[in-house]
Design a protein around this motif. Structure first.
Motif, short mmCIF file in Angstrom:
data_model
loop_
_atom_site.label_atom_id
_atom_site.label_comp_id
_atom_site.label_asym_id
_atom_site.label_seq_id
_atom_site.Cartn_x
_atom_site.Cartn_y
_atom_site.Cartn_z
N PHE A 181 97.10 -6.23 54.59
CA PHE A 181 98.20 -5.38 55.03
C PHE A 181 98.93 -6.06 56.18
O PHE A 181 98.36 -6.90 56.89
N ARG A 182 100.18 -5.70 56.36
CA ARG A 182 100.92 -6.27 57.49
C ARG A 182 100.21 -5.95 58.79
O ARG A 182 100.18 -6.76 59.72
N MET A 183 99.64 -4.74 58.84
CA MET A 183 98.86 -4.33 60.00
C MET A 183 98.04 -3.12 59.61
O MET A 183 98.45 -2.32 58.77
N ALA A 184 96.85 -2.99 60.18
CA ALA A 184 95.99 -1.84 59.92
C ALA A 184 95.73 -1.11 61.25
O ALA A 184 95.72 -1.74 62.30
N PRO A 185 95.51 0.22 61.22
CA PRO A 185 95.45 1.12 60.07
C PRO A 185 96.75 1.15 59.26
O PRO A 185 97.79 0.72 59.73
N ILE A 186 96.66 1.72 58.07
CA ILE A 186 97.70 1.55 57.07
C ILE A 186 99.03 2.18 57.46
O ILE A 186 100.08 1.78 56.92
N HIS A 187 99.06 3.13 58.40
CA HIS A 187 100.36 3.70 58.76
C HIS A 187 101.28 2.64 59.37
O HIS A 187 102.50 2.71 59.23
N TYR A 188 100.70 1.63 60.05
CA TYR A 188 101.52 0.54 60.58
C TYR A 188 102.10 -0.31 59.45
O TYR A 188 103.22 -0.85 59.58
N HIS A 189 101.37 -0.45 58.36
CA HIS A 189 101.82 -1.25 57.22
C HIS A 189 103.13 -0.69 56.65
O HIS A 189 104.06 -1.45 56.35
N PHE A 190 103.19 0.63 56.51
CA PHE A 190 104.40 1.24 55.96
C PHE A 190 105.59 1.04 56.90
O PHE A 190 106.73 0.92 56.47
N SER A 191 105.30 0.99 58.18
CA SER A 191 106.37 0.77 59.16
C SER A 191 106.87 -0.67 59.14
O SER A 191 108.08 -0.92 59.08
N LEU A 192 105.93 -1.62 59.14
CA LEU A 192 106.31 -3.03 59.24
C LEU A 192 106.80 -3.62 57.92
O LEU A 192 107.73 -4.42 57.91
N LYS A 193 106.19 -3.22 56.80
CA LYS A 193 106.56 -3.81 55.51
C LYS A 193 107.75 -3.11 54.87
O LYS A 193 108.64 -3.75 54.29
N TYR A 194 107.78 -1.78 54.95
CA TYR A 194 108.82 -1.03 54.25
C TYR A 194 109.87 -0.44 55.17
O TYR A 194 110.84 0.16 54.70
N GLY A 195 109.69 -0.59 56.46
CA GLY A 195 110.67 -0.10 57.41
C GLY A 195 110.72 1.42 57.55
O GLY A 195 111.74 1.96 58.00
#
Length: 317
Positions: free
Chosen positions: A273-287
Motif C-alpha cells: 500500500f502507499r501507506m498503512a493503515p489503509i485509510h492513508y492509502h486511499f488518500s495518497l493513491k486515489y486522492g
C-alpha cells in the motif's frame, strides 16, 4: 427507553460543553499532537492540535455509573478506564516530549494483557460468564475454559489495537464506532449494556463536533484504546464472538493492512500500500479527501452492523 435516550442526550450536552475547556487546557499545557515525518503535507499542517481529548469521554463513565451503579456497569466502566490509562501514558509521552513514538509497543501490550486477564477473571468468577459460544438457532459450542480464555484474551487485546489503528483521520473512529455501539444497544437485554452503549454514543457525538475535519482536537489513544477495549468486552458479554469478523470489519481491515504492509516489505522491500493503515492509502493513491474516507468507512460500518443484526435476529436468536 425514553429514560435511556435522555441519559444519552445528557452525555452529548456535557461533552459538547466541556470539550472546549479541555481543548483550552491542553493548549495551555502544550500537550499537542506530534506528526510523523512520513505523513503527507495535509497531515503535517495538523501539528500543534491538542491531543488526549479522549479524556472528555470519562464524563460518560460518570454518567453511566450514576444511573446504573451495578456490578456489570462497574466492570464496563473499569474496562474503559484501564484501556484509557494505557492510551493516556502513550499520549502523554507523545505530547510532552513531542515524540510520535510514545511508549513502546511491548509496554502497551503487556499492560493490555494484564488488564484484560483481570477483567476476564472478574467476568468468569463474579459475573457468571461461561465458555459457551452462541451459534445458530439456539445451538451452542462449548469450549474448554482454558482454551476459551486464551482465545478471548488474544481477541480483546488484538481488537482494541485494531480499533486504535482506525483513529488516524479527523472523525474517522467516531464515525465507525457509533454504529458498533448501536449494535450492542439493539441486541442486548441487559440495561447496563444498553445504557453504556447509548451513553458512549452521546459522548462520541459530542466529541465529534470538535473532532470532525478540520479537527480542533484529537482523542488520541486515551480515547481510541478505551473504545477498543470496551467494544471488545461488550462482544464477549453478549456472546457474539462469531459475528466479530463482520461487525468489526473496518477495524480488522485497518489492522490487516498494517500486518500485510510489514510482511510484504520484509519479503520484497516494496510496499503493498502507499501507506498503512489503509485509510492513508486511499488518500495518497486515489486522492480521496478525509471527509470522503470518513463517510465511506462510516457507511461500511453501518452496513456491517445491519448484516450482523440480521444474522443475530434470524439465525442466532
Amino acid at each position: 427507553m425514553f429514560g435511556i435516550m435522555a441519559i444519552s442526550g445528557l452525555s452529548f450536552l456535557l461533552v459538547a460543553m466541556f470539550t472546549p475547556l479541555l481543548i483550552w487546557t491542553l493548549h495551555r499545557l502544550g500537550l499537542t499532537q506530534p506528526i510523523r515525518s512520513e505523513l503527507p503535507a495535509d497531515h503535517q499542517a495538523k501539528r500543534g492540535t491538542p491531543l488526549m481529548a479522549g479524556l472528555v469521554l470519562l464524563i460518560g463513565i460518570a454518567i453511566s455509573l450514576q444511573f446504573h451503579p451495578g456490578p456489570l456497569m462497574l466492570l464496563l466502566c473499569v474496562t474503559f478506564l484501564l484501556f484509557s490509562s494505557v492510551g493516556f501514558l502513550d499520549d502523554f509521552k507523545k505530547a510532552f516530549w513531542q515524540n510520535p513514538s510514545g511508549i513502546t509497543g511491548r509496554t502497551k501490550l503487556v499492560l493490555q494483557f494484564i488488564f484484560t486477564g483481570s477483567i476476564l477473571y472478574v467476568l468468569f468468577h463474579s459475573l457468571g460468564l461461561t465458555s459457551d459460544n452462541g451459534l445458530f438457532q439456539g445451538h451452542y459450542l462449548q469450549l474448554p475454559l482454558y482454551l476459551y480464555v486464551g482465545i478471548i484474551l488474544l481477541f480483546v487485546v488484538g481488537t482494541a489495537n485494531a480499533i486504535n489503528f482506525t483513529d488516524g483521520l479527523d472523525g474517522l473512529l467516531i464515525n465507525v464506532a457509533i454504529p458498533t455501539y448501536f449494535f450492542f444497544f439493539m441486541i442486548s437485554d441487559k440495561p447496563e449494556v444498553q445504557t453504556f452503549s447509548l451513553v458512549m454514543i452521546g459522548c462520541l457525538l459530542g466529541l465529534f463536533l470538535y473532532n470532525i475535519y478540520p479537527a480542533r482536537a484529537f482523542m488520541g489513544d486515551t480515547g481510541s484504546l478505551a473504545i477498543g477495549g470496551s467494544l471488545s468486552i461488550l462482544a464477549v458479554i453478549e456472546k457474539v464472538e462469531l459475528l466479530i469478523p463482520i461487525l468489526f470489519f473496518v477495524y480488522f481491515a485497518e489492522q490487516l493492512s498494517v500486518i500485510l504492509q510489514v510482511w510484504y516489505y520484509k519479503r520484497t522491500k516494496l510496499r503493498l500500500f502507499r501507506m498503512a493503515p489503509i485509510h492513508y492509502h486511499f488518500s495518497l493513491k486515489y486522492g480521496w479527501s478525509e471527509n470522503k474516507i470518513v463517510m465511506i468507512f462510516g457507511f461500511i460500518s453501518w452496513v456491517s452492523v445491519l448484516l450482523c443484526w440480521l444474522i443475530w435476529k434470524f439465525l442466532m436468536h
